[in-house]
Scaffold this active site. Sequence first.
Site, PDB file in Angstrom:
ATOM      1  N   THR A  28     -45.017  -1.186  13.381  1.00 37.37           N
ATOM      2  CA  THR A  28     -45.693   0.340  13.271  1.00 37.37           C
ATOM      3  C   THR A  28     -44.945   1.233  12.513  1.00 37.37           C
ATOM      4  O   THR A  28     -45.267   1.788  11.598  1.00 37.37           O
ATOM      5  CB  THR A  28     -46.256   0.684  14.504  1.00 37.37           C
ATOM      6  OG1 THR A  28     -47.270  -0.137  15.037  1.00 37.37           O
ATOM      7  CG2 THR A  28     -47.218   2.000  14.471  1.00 37.37           C
TER       8      THR A  28
ATOM      9  N   SER B 207     -51.694   3.858  12.006  1.00 34.54           N
ATOM     10  CA  SER B 207     -50.648   4.554  12.262  1.00 34.54           C
ATOM     11  C   SER B 207     -50.326   5.052  10.708  1.00 34.54           C
ATOM     12  O   SER B 207     -49.810   6.153  10.372  1.00 34.54           O
ATOM     13  CB  SER B 207     -49.571   4.088  13.006  1.00 34.54           C
ATOM     14  OG  SER B 207     -50.041   3.794  14.195  1.00 34.54           O
TER      15      SER B 207
ATOM     16  N   GLU C 194     -23.734   1.741  29.700  1.00 31.78           N
ATOM     17  CA  GLU C 194     -22.336   1.874  29.561  1.00 31.78           C
ATOM     18  C   GLU C 194     -21.539   0.645  29.146  1.00 31.78           C
ATOM     19  O   GLU C 194     -20.364   0.796  28.778  1.00 31.78           O
ATOM     20  CB  GLU C 194     -21.472   2.610  30.768  1.00 31.78           C
ATOM     21  CG  GLU C 194     -21.528   1.487  31.970  1.00 31.78           C
ATOM     22  CD  GLU C 194     -20.792   2.214  33.130  1.00 31.78           C
ATOM     23  OE1 GLU C 194     -19.944   3.015  33.045  1.00 31.78           O
ATOM     24  OE2 GLU C 194     -21.466   2.132  34.184  1.00 31.78           O
TER      25      GLU C 194
ATOM     26  N   CYS D 288     -52.135  -0.566  16.328  1.00 30.31           N
ATOM     27  CA  CYS D 288     -51.097  -0.042  17.351  1.00 30.31           C
ATOM     28  C   CYS D 288     -51.727   0.655  18.355  1.00 30.31           C
ATOM     29  O   CYS D 288     -51.524   0.445  19.709  1.00 30.31           O
ATOM     30  CB  CYS D 288     -50.132   0.589  16.660  1.00 30.31           C
ATOM     31  SG  CYS D 288     -48.661   1.107  17.701  1.00 30.31           S
TER      32      CYS D 288
END
Length: 452
Positions: A315, A15, A445, A43
Amino acid sequence: MSNFDYDLIVVGAGSGGTRTARISASYGAKVLVVEGDRAGGTCVLRGCVPKKLLVYASQFSEQVSDAEGFCWQVNNFKSNWHELIIKKNKELDRLHEIYVNLIKNSGCDLISGWGKITGPNTVSITKENNETIQLSSEKIMIAVGGESSFPSFDGNNHMINSDNALDLIKLPNSIAIYGSGYIAVEFAGIFNGFGVDTHLIFRADMALRGFDNDIRQHLMTSMKQKGITIHNEVTISKIEEEEKINKIKLSNGKNIVVETVMGATGRKPKVFNLGLDEIGVDLGKRGEILVNNLNQTNINSIFAIGDVTDKITLTPVAIAEGHAFADREFGKINRYISYSNVPSAVFSQPSIAVVGFTFEDAINNGIKAREYKSEFRALKNTISGNLERTIMKLIVDENSQKVIGAHMIGPDSAEIIQGIAIAIKAGALKSDFDSTIGIHPSAAEEFVTMRS
Ligand code: NDP
């Protein structure tokens, strides 16, 4: 006109390496990517992506039990591991192809072969047919990542690593996993979800050293509730294998007999055979490549990013480092990445996600900190009968009133903490959290309704 074959040779098409190459090429650099394995890297091919697919797959056993709590009739529900692995590998083939196309379509050359750095501006590449070529480049980027590392003890060769675990042809009846970091707890959840008799062996008192202690304790309780056998405060002294059965001798004198043993005791930079000692690149104690804030080694033309540098082995950090390097070196943009408030998630079951300081870290750093905590049973777990609870925490700097840490264990923690990380990065105060209206009914919340 440059005297070199390339402006940039990137060794490693994971990556981080791929992002470095693509962005550098987008600024007009002539770029070569060298990869000995398949493009995609740890990854995509041996880590985050296949692991998360197997985490999803393993969660269905619990979800079916939740469904029964919600009055669904579920008959004859069973998994087929072998078919799942074939499907998972097909998806990885698709992602590998996408990586190859990303590299080529961005104008980079891609050579399949193992790269070795032979000088400040030279890389030799040994191809599959053993042919070796030598190419030169103004700059070299090392983005080869890491590999699993086992402690030495008698019989440690009987352990498989996470690469092997992702590709088991047959699900074992029983497995022991050594370690209690990210990989160990994630794989314990996967195998346990598939009904494998799962043992987790580790030397600490609780899993996930460095994480918030209430979250660690909660994970331990949940793993036990789900059926994982915990062997804490022990090490493995020896493994004996006989007719595909492994006998594990523990430091406390106990023995465990399992079909498969997996080692998840950390990863080390993959510097073997890269030629770094020969050309004098400075390495740290664990073999990590030492770099400055430009990701530059002690040799000016050689750079390194990602797990091979051992800064933060995640990553998205490697990708950010590679992108910033390309911006600076070829895009004339003076951009650096920040290593503070990097969020991360552990896809254990229940999952964990965190950003910023724990309360203990804050105190150890001399910050006058205050902790806000909420513990509850999610709405979905009421009718389902699922006993799992959620813990959320905010850490606030009492002087500045800034929120400097957020921690969560419970469903969707990664999805929730990613948003909280933006607020923390932006310097949000506790009063900003308090004045934000919650989304009801949700677990998220709770982060805006916490009172001391
Ligand atoms: P970790 O560093 O997370 O954990 C290593 C584990 O091995 C710890 O439990 C540690 O024990 C134990 N250990 C280390 N040395 C020994 C030893 N000599 N004897 C016995 N036990 C030992 O490593 P992982 O392999 O789990 O993961 C590597 C890295 O990969 C992570 O740090 C993370 O950065 C990355 N990763 C990220 C993921 C994600 O983002 N979800 C998923 C998987 C990996 P102790 O705690 O006592 O030191």
